[in-house]
Design an enzyme around this catalytic site. Structure first.
Site, PDB file in Angstrom:
ATOM      1  CG  PHE A   1      25.284   0.884  -2.606  1.00  0.00           C
ATOM      2  CD1 PHE A   1      25.097  -0.437  -2.992  1.00  0.00           C
ATOM      3  CD2 PHE A   1      25.664   1.143  -1.292  1.00  0.00           C
ATOM      4  CE1 PHE A   1      25.276  -1.475  -2.094  1.00  0.00           C
ATOM      5  CE2 PHE A   1      25.858   0.102  -0.378  1.00  0.00           C
ATOM      6  CZ  PHE A   1      25.662  -1.214  -0.785  1.00  0.00           C
TER       7      PHE A   1
ATOM      8  CB  THR B   1      21.154   4.453 -11.654  1.00  0.00           C
ATOM      9  OG1 THR B   1      20.717   4.202 -12.988  1.00  0.00           O
ATOM     10  CG2 THR B   1      22.601   4.002 -11.484  1.00  0.00           C
TER      11      THR B   1
ATOM     12  CE  LYS C   1       9.778   1.755 -12.951  1.00  0.00           C
ATOM     13  NZ  LYS C   1      10.188   1.264 -11.657  1.00  0.00           N
TER      14      LYS C   1
ATOM     15  CB  VAL D   1       7.269  -5.755 -14.907  1.00  0.00           C
ATOM     16  CG1 VAL D   1       5.745  -5.750 -14.931  1.00  0.00           C
ATOM     17  CG2 VAL D   1       7.820  -5.025 -16.111  1.00  0.00           C
TER      18      VAL D   1
ATOM     19  N   GLY E   1       8.044  -5.940  -9.286  1.00  0.00           N
ATOM     20  CA  GLY E   1       8.960  -6.194  -8.175  1.00  0.00           C
ATOM     21  C   GLY E   1       9.222  -7.680  -7.979  1.00  0.00           C
TER      22      GLY E   1
ATOM     23  N   GLY F   1       5.774   6.693   3.741  1.00  0.00           N
ATOM     24  CA  GLY F   1       6.796   6.270   2.781  1.00  0.00           C
ATOM     25  C   GLY F   1       6.305   5.394   1.647  1.00  0.00           C
TER      26      GLY F   1
ATOM     27  CG  ASP G   1       5.751   2.912 -11.787  1.00  0.00           C
ATOM     28  OD1 ASP G   1       6.966   2.790 -11.988  1.00  0.00           O
ATOM     29  OD2 ASP G   1       5.065   2.032 -11.216  1.00  0.00           O
TER      30      ASP G   1
ATOM     31  CE  LYS H   1       6.567  -0.840 -12.102  1.00  0.00           C
ATOM     32  NZ  LYS H   1       5.858  -0.582 -10.844  1.00  0.00           N
TER      33      LYS H   1
END
Ligand SMILES: NC(=O)c1ccc[n+]([C@@H]2O[C@H](COP(=O)([O-])OP(=O)(O)OC[C@H]3O[C@@H](n4cnc5c(N)ncnc54)[C@H](OP(=O)(O)O)[C@@H]3O)[C@@H](O)[C@H]2O)c1
Lengths: 163, 339
Positions: free
Chosen positions: B17, B100, B129, B156, B158, B211, B225, B229
């Site tokens: 969460f 998670t 992923k 992949v 978003g 951020g 990353d 993907k």
């Protein structure tokens, strides 16, 4: 003018000489010969790429003579280096002997480095360069790129190629 | 648009969460009426779990309770009698949403969560992923055996639709290759470096401050990353059985402002490009992209060009990250299970 020519030879000894003679006979100057013995056409012939300098008005006679000799002329290109591509290099380019990197391409006879611009931010820092490669065909350009990749990889230089 | 009359209740759990998990709760709250009206679904969140604890209500957690958890003024209960795995197994529900953190070493804890859900008869929708990059084939086989859905559009690109686009809308086409920018952080850094002529370290720091990059940016900037993907695309679109180790990866840390300038002079931009083709080539490397190519998108955007044998080239562009964007893909996956 510089002319590139794709020809196909029968797979028997002496054929290459047979194909080169007419060029010299008409005053031509042979710049490179790419003889791909390992590659054969479906009809069992051997493809050869010639690059030579010749007065343009004599070209027809050369072609005629080649045909008389049983040499198949597949393609005639009057602009030699038709394909080009820009790649970027990042790393210690100057320290690692740019000349040698360029030579590795120019030596091929079918490709050349036709443009180079280097930015050096300072000693010890990594420099960046853009290199323009030109070659007589798409396949040759790809081959030149592979040679460049191998040369710079050995030197720890990053190469950035177009998509 | 066809209007559904009967309403079907779909009970879900949200495991993890954080940003995305919270985003999922948020979009379900915002879209409640529309989902009921257009799709005839009433999505009820019956369980939420993260490392702090668990919250369960078999009749559906109230909006106030969920909002409280999101704001942090209410805490998840520390329950000695129940773990996230127990929740998945024992609380009755239809769909488990696994959000998670991604772990590409062994896929955990997501892998155990997903296997538990499938084995106990739940559909799974995930943005994680890790499990897919590590055990794609096994998970798919298990889902098929249990006749459950395992959907992962959010992993992949978003919000950018790609997996369902290829599988559904481009059905019948042979897919030759997929090439694109699949990491918004790298795209942001390269775009800013090119626009401002600033060095990599400087822009990375700036991205961390606002951020866009994480405190440990290595997974993004080293291309890991993007590679993960690609593995998911390779397996789901090209039917391969690839893992992260099959990808040739180079990141963006070495890119200089000078190189970006030289690229610009020649009519290009530099982008971190992931490529997968049906010959099995998997590659993540900085590439020169022609300025007028559809792959030249700036900022944090993601983009992919799908080469097909019938439809030609199709390019999709969208927001690759962000809790609401990822939740959008998750919500679409949930709805699509029931259409
Ligand atoms: N953020 C995005 O834009 C985005 C986009 C696409 C995909 N994704 C993927 O979506 C997933 C979630 O991303 P996020 O940004 O939401 O991450 P996040 O904010 O770090 O949230 C992860 C959540 O998982 C919980 N968690 C960790 N281990 C757990 C366990 N063993 N059991 C139950 N819960 C556990 C964490 O609990 P604690 O808070 O107690 O540690 C936290 O609530 C990741 O796999 C990410 O790669 C994210």
């Amino acid at each position: 003018m510089e002319i590139s020519m794709d020809i196909e030879l029968q797979d028997i000894p002496g054929q290459l000489v047979l194909a080169l003679e007419p060029v010299s006979d008409f005053g031509g100057n042979i710049l490179s010969v790419l003889h791909q013995r390992d590659k054969k056409t479906p009809s069992g012939r051997i493809p050869v790429q010639l690059v030579f300098e010749l007065e343009e008005k004599r070209l027809d006679r050369v072609v005629e003579r080649l045909k008389e000799r049983g040499v198949k002329v597949v393609r005639i290109g009057k602009e030699r280096l038709k394909e080009s591509m820009v790649v970027l290099l990042i790393g210690h380019i100057v320290h690692s002997d740019v000349r040698d990197t360029i030579d590795s391409i120019d030596r091929t006879g079918f490709a050349e480095v036709v443009g180079l611009s280097v930015s050096m931010p300072g000693v010890a820092k990594k420099s960046s360069a853009s290199v323009t490669l030109s070659a007589i065909g798409k396949k040759e350009l790809e081959e030149a790129l592979q040679i460049l990749k191998r040369t710079v990889n050995k030197k720890g230089i990053l190469i950035i190629t177009p998509i | 648009m066809r209007i559904k009359t009967g309403i079907k209740t779909v009970r879900i759990s949200i495991i993890g969460f954080g940003n995305v998990g919270g985003g999922v709760a948020e979009v379900i709250r915002r879209k409640r009426e529309e989902i009921a009206r257009r799709y005839g679904l009433n999505i009820k969140i019956v369980g939420i779990a993260d490392l702090r604890g668990i919250s369960v209500d078999e009749n559906g957690l109230s909006e106030e309770a969920i909002m409280g958890l999101r704001r942090g003024d209410k805490k998840l209960e520390k329950r000695a009698d129940m773990t996230s795995v127990d929740l998945i197994k024992e609380v009755e529900h239809e769909v488990m949403v696994e959000v998670t953190p991604t772990n590409i070493e062994d896929g955990e804890p997501g892998l155990t969560h997903i296997i538990t859900a499938l084995e106990s008869g739940k559909h799974v929708v995930t943005s994680n992923k890790g499990p897919l990059a590590v055990e794609y084939k096994k998970l798919m086989e298990r889902a098929a055996k249990r006749e459950k859905e395992l959907r992962f559009e959010a992993t992949v690109g978003g919000a950018m639709p790609i997996i369902s686009l290829v599988r559904k809308n481009l059905a019948g086409n042979g897919i030759l290759s997929i090439t694109g920018i699949l990491n918004g952080t790298c795209n942001y850094i390269l775009t800013r470096m090119a626009e401002e002529g600033l060095p990599y370290e400087h822009v990375l720091k700036e991205a961390q401050e606002i951020g866009i990059a994480e405190a440990d940016p290595s997974k993004d900037v080293e291309g890991i990353d993007t590679a993960v993907k690609l593995v998911i695309l390779a397996n789901s679109v090209f039917d391969m059985n690839a893992t992260y180790k099959d990808v040739e990866v180079t990141g963006i840390a070495e890119i200089t402002p000078d190189a970006l300038k030289l690229a610009d002079d020649a009519g290009y931009v530099i982008k971190l490009i992931g490529e997968v083709d049906r010959e099995g080539c998997l590659k993540v490397t900085p590439r020169l992209v022609p300025q007028d190519d559809p792959l030249n998108v700036g900022g944090t955007m993601n983009v992919a060009t799908i080469k097909t044998d019938l439809a030609g080239d199709i390019t999709v562009i969208g927001k690759g990250a962000g809790p609401i964007e990822a939740a959008s893909a998750i919500l679409s996956d949930i709805i699509s299970i029931y259409r």
